[in-house]
Design an enzyme around this catalytic site. Structure first.
Site, PDB file in Angstrom:
ATOM      1  N   LYS A  92      14.582   3.425  -7.847  1.00  0.00           N
ATOM      2  CA  LYS A  92      13.928   2.785  -6.707  1.00  0.00           C
ATOM      3  C   LYS A  92      14.487   1.376  -6.552  1.00  0.00           C
ATOM      4  CE  LYS A  92       9.242   3.981  -5.482  1.00  0.00           C
ATOM      5  NZ  LYS A  92       7.840   3.734  -5.807  1.00  0.00           N
TER       6      LYS A  92
HETATM    7  C1  E4P Z   1       5.539   4.594  -3.491  1.00  0.00           C
HETATM    8  O1  E4P Z   1       6.528   5.059  -4.030  1.00  0.00           O
HETATM    9  C2  E4P Z   1       4.636   3.605  -4.089  1.00  0.00           C
HETATM   10  O2  E4P Z   1       4.576   3.827  -5.480  1.00  0.00           O
HETATM   11  C3  E4P Z   1       3.219   3.703  -3.613  1.00  0.00           C
HETATM   12  O3  E4P Z   1       3.054   4.756  -2.701  1.00  0.00           O
HETATM   13  C4  E4P Z   1       2.610   2.423  -3.211  1.00  0.00           C
HETATM   14  O4  E4P Z   1       1.297   2.653  -2.768  1.00  0.00           O
HETATM   15  P1  E4P Z   1       0.185   1.509  -2.641  1.00  0.00           P
HETATM   16  O5  E4P Z   1       0.416   0.804  -1.359  1.00  0.00           O
HETATM   17  O6  E4P Z   1      -1.106   2.263  -2.643  1.00  0.00           O
HETATM   18  O7  E4P Z   1       0.345   0.614  -3.839  1.00  0.00           O
END
Ligand code: E4P
Length: 213
Positions: free
Chosen positions: A81
């Site tokens: 990521k």
């Molecule tokens: C995506 O890959 C993220 O880990 C995640 O969906 C972030 O979500 P949040 O906005 O609930 O922290």
């Protein structure tokens, strides 16, 4: 449509591994586990055969590329990521040429997703919940991204992320999004409906009237 589990919790992943197609983690989710990152990542990758996203912490291109190579070496199904920044997109370009799969994270607009695709990202993650929280329309952004990608036949896949409730999953499915990454509690809610519970209760009650042989 593929469903990923958005968690770094090994117990949650073990429970739902039979259902999900992959896992996404982020630094906040990993921090909740109170364990060394690489240990958690190795364990998750052994449980789940599909893609497992693990995020870099560096903000400069070379640091991100170095971290990405280290993370990719942990297991064959690691997806790195990378945050949606200019340096991040330079890193994605390098990694894509090296054959390392990437998930461009913290995407909040179709233009960001366009750049990620041009740089060779494998996945792009629009954060619908955070867009909604800020007064925007997360699913409208997903729709724009899918339209742009379709028009130019980009191979980058959209992961609908920051999912907050079952309605987000349904909306993602209705838009034809290829993947949604869903927190454990939201995924569990997808199984349920009050009429299913009431129906089971009524069938069991009526079954008691069936004479035994
Ligand atoms: C995506 O890959 C993220 O880990 C995640 O969906 C972030 O979500 P949040 O906005 O609930 O922290």
């Amino acid at each position: 449509m593929k469903l990923y589990l958005d968690t770094a919790n090994v117990a949650e992943i073990r429970e739902l591994a039979w259902l999900v197609d992959g896992v996404t983690t982020n630094p906040s989710l990993v921090a909740r586990e109170g364990r060394p990152f690489r240990d958690v990542l190795r364990e998750i990758c052994a449980i789940v055969k599909g893609p497992v996203s693990a995020e870099v912490i560096s903000l400069d291109r070379d640091g991100m590329v170095r971290e990405a190579r280290e993370l990719a070496a942990v297991a064959a199904n690691v997806v790195v990521k990378i945050p949606m920044t200019e340096a991040g997109m330079q890193a994605v370009q390098v990694l894509s040429r090296d054959g390392i799969t990437t998930n461009v994270t913290l995407v909040f607009s179709a233009n960001q997703a366009l750049l990620a695709a041009k740089c060779g990202a494998t996945y792009v993650s629009p954060f619908v919940g955070r867009i909604d929280d800020a007064g925007g329309d997360g699913m409208a952004v997903v729709n724009e991204i899918l339209t742009v990608y379709g028009q130019y036949e980009f191979r980058t896949e959209v992961i609908v992320a920051s999912v907050r409730h079952p309605g987000h999953v349904l909306q993602a499915a209705l838009l034809g999004a290829p993947i949604a990454t869903v927190p454990y509690d939201v995924l569990k809610k997808l199984f349920g409906h009050p009429l299913t519970d009431a129906g089971i209760a009524r069938f069991l009650r009526d079954w008691q009237q069936v004479p035994s042989a």
